[in-house]
Design a protein around this motif. Sequence first.
Motif, PDB file in Angstrom:
ATOM      1  N   ASN A   1       0.821 -60.862  34.649  1.00 13.96           N
ATOM      2  CA  ASN A   1       0.362 -59.394  33.683  1.00 13.96           C
ATOM      3  C   ASN A   1       0.842 -58.217  35.275  1.00 13.96           C
TER       4      ASN A   1
ATOM      5  N   LEU B   1       0.279 -55.021  36.041  1.00 15.60           N
ATOM      6  CA  LEU B   1       0.432 -53.202  35.217  1.00 15.60           C
ATOM      7  C   LEU B   1       1.002 -52.039  35.085  1.00 15.60           C
TER       8      LEU B   1
ATOM      9  N   ASN C   1      -3.728 -57.992  36.482  1.00 15.79           N
ATOM     10  CA  ASN C   1      -4.464 -58.042  35.277  1.00 15.79           C
ATOM     11  C   ASN C   1      -4.596 -59.817  35.171  1.00 15.79           C
ATOM     12  N   LYS C   2      -5.471 -60.448  36.019  1.00 13.34           N
ATOM     13  CA  LYS C   2      -6.140 -61.438  36.574  1.00 13.34           C
ATOM     14  C   LYS C   2      -6.442 -61.481  35.022  1.00 13.34           C
TER      15      LYS C   2
ATOM     16  N   SER D   1     -12.299 -62.371  34.721  1.00 14.37           N
ATOM     17  CA  SER D   1     -10.409 -62.067  34.469  1.00 14.37           C
ATOM     18  C   SER D   1     -10.811 -60.225  34.467  1.00 14.37           C
ATOM     19  N   GLY D   2      -9.590 -59.407  34.609  1.00 13.98           N
ATOM     20  CA  GLY D   2      -9.624 -58.239  34.471  1.00 13.98           C
ATOM     21  C   GLY D   2      -9.126 -57.775  36.588  1.00 13.98           C
ATOM     22  N   VAL D   3      -8.914 -56.469  36.977  1.00 11.16           N
ATOM     23  CA  VAL D   3      -7.529 -55.776  36.954  1.00 11.16           C
ATOM     24  C   VAL D   3      -7.722 -55.543  38.252  1.00 11.16           C
TER      25      VAL D   3
ATOM     26  N   HIS E   1     -15.311 -58.905  33.110  1.00 12.91           N
ATOM     27  CA  HIS E   1     -14.338 -58.558  32.716  1.00 12.91           C
ATOM     28  C   HIS E   1     -14.088 -57.093  33.738  1.00 12.91           C
TER      29      HIS E   1
ATOM     30  N   GLN F   1     -12.465 -54.301  33.760  1.00 10.40           N
ATOM     31  CA  GLN F   1     -11.632 -53.500  33.164  1.00 10.40           C
ATOM     32  C   GLN F   1     -11.047 -52.681  33.567  1.00 10.40           C
TER      33      GLN F   1
ATOM     34  N   CYS G   1      -6.412 -49.556  33.858  1.00  7.59           N
ATOM     35  CA  CYS G   1      -7.827 -50.271  32.667  1.00  7.59           C
ATOM     36  C   CYS G   1      -7.214 -51.709  31.766  1.00  7.59           C
ATOM     37  N   ALA G   2      -7.736 -52.383  32.226  1.00  6.34           N
ATOM     38  CA  ALA G   2      -6.776 -53.649  31.373  1.00  6.34           C
ATOM     39  C   ALA G   2      -7.997 -54.148  30.622  1.00  6.34           C
TER      40      ALA G   2
END
Length: 304
Positions: A81, A83, A93-94, A142-144, A268, A270, A286-287
């Motif tokens: 994913n 960005l 975005n993991k 998760s997240g950026v 997360h 974010q 921003c994820a």
Amino acid sequence: MDEYTLCVTSDKADQRLDTFLAESFEQWTRSHIQNLIKNGNITVNGQHIKSGYKLKDGDIIKVEVPELRPIDIQPEDIPLNILYEDEDIIVINKPQGMVVHPAAGNYSATLVNALLAHCKDLSGINGEIRPGIVHRIDKDTSGVLVVAKNDMAHVALAQQIKEKTAIRKYVALLEGDIKEDTGVINAPIARHPTDRKKMAVVSGGRSAVTHFKVLERFGRYTLIEARLETGRTHQIRVHMAYIGHPVVGDPVYGYRKQAFALKGQLLHAQYLGFVHPRTGRYMEFCAPLPDYFVDIIDKLRQMQ
């Protein structure tokens, strides 16, 4: 083989050797430093010593870093994913459940495996195991995060993280009701004294600062935004458990009994902001919260 010589000054006296080296070589992990010590690649005044050696004013530390042995890390066609991407960086975005880089027991299906299939070039500063990896987030977070495609970008991004000018914000659902609307947790983090697989707040550990603000309260749970001033291993998870409000679903630092069927902690990454290493332009990403996180928040709102 790379070689380094360092002289201990009075302000660093009584510090552990591995702690001193971790601060001197921030691009290295603590385990890498301890392996160098264990393998005899680090001496103090010409003597082989242990990681916990307490330094003295005037000690001379010599570090020899052997060339990396080839490790067969294979590219894997794993969807990413993305960005943002250009010639210098790629912002990802993991998903929860993906390990960032290969390590013992995880040599496949990592973010690095996926990146090697996607990118022809990644920075080599962190070696073959962690090409391009400037900063990490946990497997079940998760997240950026941003990855460097070349050494110039890697150095510039790492410097921003070191100087605390990169902005990293997380969203977490915590156990319990935090009374304060905002707060700062300033508590040093190091390996747990008895469980080496965990981190903990430990006197004499590395400086760790987390800022938080409450986004929403649900009685038994609190949704917060956490901003990292430093980036220690498991920092948010350790700090929140330290103040008595562990992250919901955290299998290491959280409650054993969970109210939700989760595969990991509700944490997360974010938001990420930094200056582009080539253009000098400030960028922010921003994820969105993953669906499973949003579903739980919606359920809690309905129960209000």
